[in-house]
Design an enzyme around this catalytic site. Structure first.
Site, PDB file in Angstrom:
ATOM      1  N   CYS A  31      -6.394   4.812   8.034  1.00 62.07           N
ATOM      2  CA  CYS A  31      -5.668   3.983   7.069  1.00 62.07           C
ATOM      3  C   CYS A  31      -4.601   3.228   7.872  1.00 62.07           C
ATOM      4  O   CYS A  31      -3.691   3.860   8.417  1.00 62.07           O
ATOM      5  CB  CYS A  31      -5.025   4.853   6.003  1.00 62.07           C
ATOM      6  SG  CYS A  31      -3.970   3.927   4.873  1.00 62.07           S
ATOM      7  N   GLY A  32      -4.740   1.928   7.951  1.00 62.67           N
ATOM      8  CA  GLY A  32      -3.820   1.159   8.797  1.00 62.67           C
ATOM      9  C   GLY A  32      -2.399   1.189   8.281  1.00 62.67           C
ATOM     10  O   GLY A  32      -1.464   1.530   9.026  1.00 62.67           O
TER      11      GLY A  32
ATOM     12  N   CYS B 299      -4.200  -3.752   2.443  1.00 63.86           N
ATOM     13  CA  CYS B 299      -5.066  -2.772   3.122  1.00 63.86           C
ATOM     14  C   CYS B 299      -5.070  -3.133   4.596  1.00 63.86           C
ATOM     15  O   CYS B 299      -5.614  -4.182   4.976  1.00 63.86           O
ATOM     16  CB  CYS B 299      -6.466  -2.801   2.536  1.00 63.86           C
ATOM     17  SG  CYS B 299      -7.588  -1.634   3.335  1.00 63.86           S
TER      18      CYS B 299
ATOM     19  N   ASN C 285       0.892  -1.170   0.000  1.00 64.12           N
ATOM     20  CA  ASN C 285       0.000   0.000   0.000  1.00 64.12           C
ATOM     21  C   ASN C 285       0.925   1.214   0.000  1.00 64.12           C
ATOM     22  O   ASN C 285       1.762   1.336   0.892  1.00 64.12           O
ATOM     23  CB  ASN C 285      -0.804  -0.042   1.298  1.00 64.12           C
ATOM     24  CG  ASN C 285      -2.254   0.340   1.200  1.00 64.12           C
ATOM     25  OD1 ASN C 285      -2.904   0.332   2.241  1.00 64.12           O
ATOM     26  ND2 ASN C 285      -2.771   0.670   0.035  1.00 64.12           N
TER      27      ASN C 285
ATOM     28  N   GLU D 177     -10.372  -1.744  -2.593  1.00 60.43           N
ATOM     29  CA  GLU D 177     -10.299  -0.596  -1.701  1.00 60.43           C
ATOM     30  C   GLU D 177     -11.136   0.604  -2.168  1.00 60.43           C
ATOM     31  O   GLU D 177     -10.961   1.103  -3.299  1.00 60.43           O
ATOM     32  CB  GLU D 177      -8.847  -0.151  -1.544  1.00 60.43           C
ATOM     33  CG  GLU D 177      -8.579   0.309  -0.125  1.00 60.43           C
ATOM     34  CD  GLU D 177      -7.171   0.724   0.105  1.00 60.43           C
ATOM     35  OE1 GLU D 177      -6.989   1.910   0.398  1.00 60.43           O
ATOM     36  OE2 GLU D 177      -6.259  -0.121  -0.016  1.00 60.43           O
TER      37      GLU D 177
HETATM   38  N1  LIG Z   1      -5.504   1.100   2.676  1.00 61.98           N
HETATM   39  C1  LIG Z   1      -5.958   1.658   3.886  1.00 61.98           C
HETATM   40  C2  LIG Z   1      -7.430   2.068   3.905  1.00 61.98           C
HETATM   41  C3  LIG Z   1      -7.538   3.472   3.402  1.00 61.98           C
HETATM   42  C4  LIG Z   1      -8.920   3.975   3.457  1.00 61.98           C
HETATM   43  C5  LIG Z   1      -9.876   3.185   2.581  1.00 61.98           C
HETATM   44  N2  LIG Z   1      -9.457   3.258   1.199  1.00 61.98           N
HETATM   45  C6  LIG Z   1     -11.247   3.805   2.733  1.00 61.98           C
HETATM   46  O1  LIG Z   1     -11.545   4.780   2.049  1.00 61.98           O
HETATM   47  O2  LIG Z   1     -11.997   3.291   3.586  1.00 61.98           O
HETATM   48  C7  LIG Z   1      -5.562   0.818   5.067  1.00 61.98           C
HETATM   49  O3  LIG Z   1      -4.413   0.351   5.048  1.00 61.98           O
HETATM   50  O4  LIG Z   1      -6.351   0.659   6.018  1.00 61.98           O
END
Ligand SMILES: N[C@@H](CCC[C@H](N)C(=O)O)C(=O)O
Length: 249
Positions: free
Chosen positions: A69-70, A192, A11, A182
């Site tokens: 965002c983790g 993710c 990511n 995602e």
């Molecule tokens: N890739 C991220 C999540 C980022 C937010 C997701 N795209 C959303 O809009 O809910 C993660 O690593 O958590």
């Protein structure tokens, strides 16, 4: 302005820090574009905060904001520590709440916000889905055939429930494989973090795994998930790909 490019389990993110919080949706779309920009799944901007080490703005590559965002939180912690903006053990504010993080070299652990099970009764495409909140909303189903990830179906579910969409498979050794469509990237990503956390939490609630598990996203990297007193811990390597000067505000 100095910007950095990071990858956290595949990511990837553009990061910089600023004294000013402003709407950066258009900048996110520009920088994250993989043809005409730097190319990334998201943009993270660190801004000062009176109580915590900093606050962040998180944007998906389509310019939408997300509460959490983790993987981004792990990249952000490494960036903050590397740039003297926070100690190795830090807290920062996101729209999902306060996140604790600890940097040890290139290994970074984030403590996510308490997970919530929003629904456990969704049936779609012949599969049983849970809707969970691990900082952002995630649909989770288990499917032994990880090749059976229909991105057209995932996209439809994403818009029906305004959530990220994950399929997962629990291996005989208690590790978990995850694939994620995602939200805000509008495609499958290589990892993710909040999605892996949601899959781990459902597997734990259904007693398919214990309070610790190794999780493997599409990138094949190893992430370490844990459940400690109601908090999901999320640990893995991050990599600063490059940094450069760009005219950004
Ligand atoms: N890739 C991220 C999540 C980022 C937010 C997701 N795209 C959303 O809009 O809910 C993660 O690593 O958590």
């Amino acid at each position: 302005m100095m910007i950095a490019k990071y990858s956290a389990s595949g990511n990837d993110f553009v990061l910089f820090h600023s004294f000013i919080a402003r709407d950066r949706s258009e900048l996110a779309r520009t920088l994250c574009d993989r043809q005409s920009g730097v190319g990334a799944d998201g943009l993270i901007v660190l801004v000062p905060h009176a109580e915590h080490d900093f606050e962040w703005q998180f944007y998906n590559s389509d310019g939408s904001t997300a509460e959490m965002c983790g993987n981004g939180s792990r990249a952000c912690a490494h960036y903050a520590y590397s740039n003297g903006l926070a100690p190795a053990n830090m807290t920062f504010l996101t729209e999902a709440g306060v996140i604790g993080a600890e940097v040890e070299g290139d290994m970074v652990q984030s403590d996510l916000t308490p997970p919530k099970i929003l629904r456990d009764d969704i049936v779609a495409g012949g599969k049983k889905w849970w809707l969970l909140d691990t900082g952002v909303p995630h649909l989770v189903t288990f499917d032994a055939d990880m090749d059976n990830f229909d991105l057209v179906e995932a996209r439809a579910l994403r818009f029906e429930h305004n959530a990220n969409v994950n399929i997962a498979s629990v291996n005989s050794d208690g590790s978990i494989r995850v694939r994620t469509y995602e939200r805000g990237v509008e495609d499958e990503t290589l990892a993710c973090g909040t999605g892996m956390a949601a899959c781990f939490y459902r597997a734990n609630r259904e007693e398919l795994v214990g309070d610790k598990a190794e999780v493997y996203p599409k990138s094949g990297e190893t992430l370490y998930l844990g459940l400690e007193e109601g908090t999901i811990t999320f640990k893995g390597l991050v990599k600063k790909t490059f940094e450069t000067v760009l005219d950004v505000k």
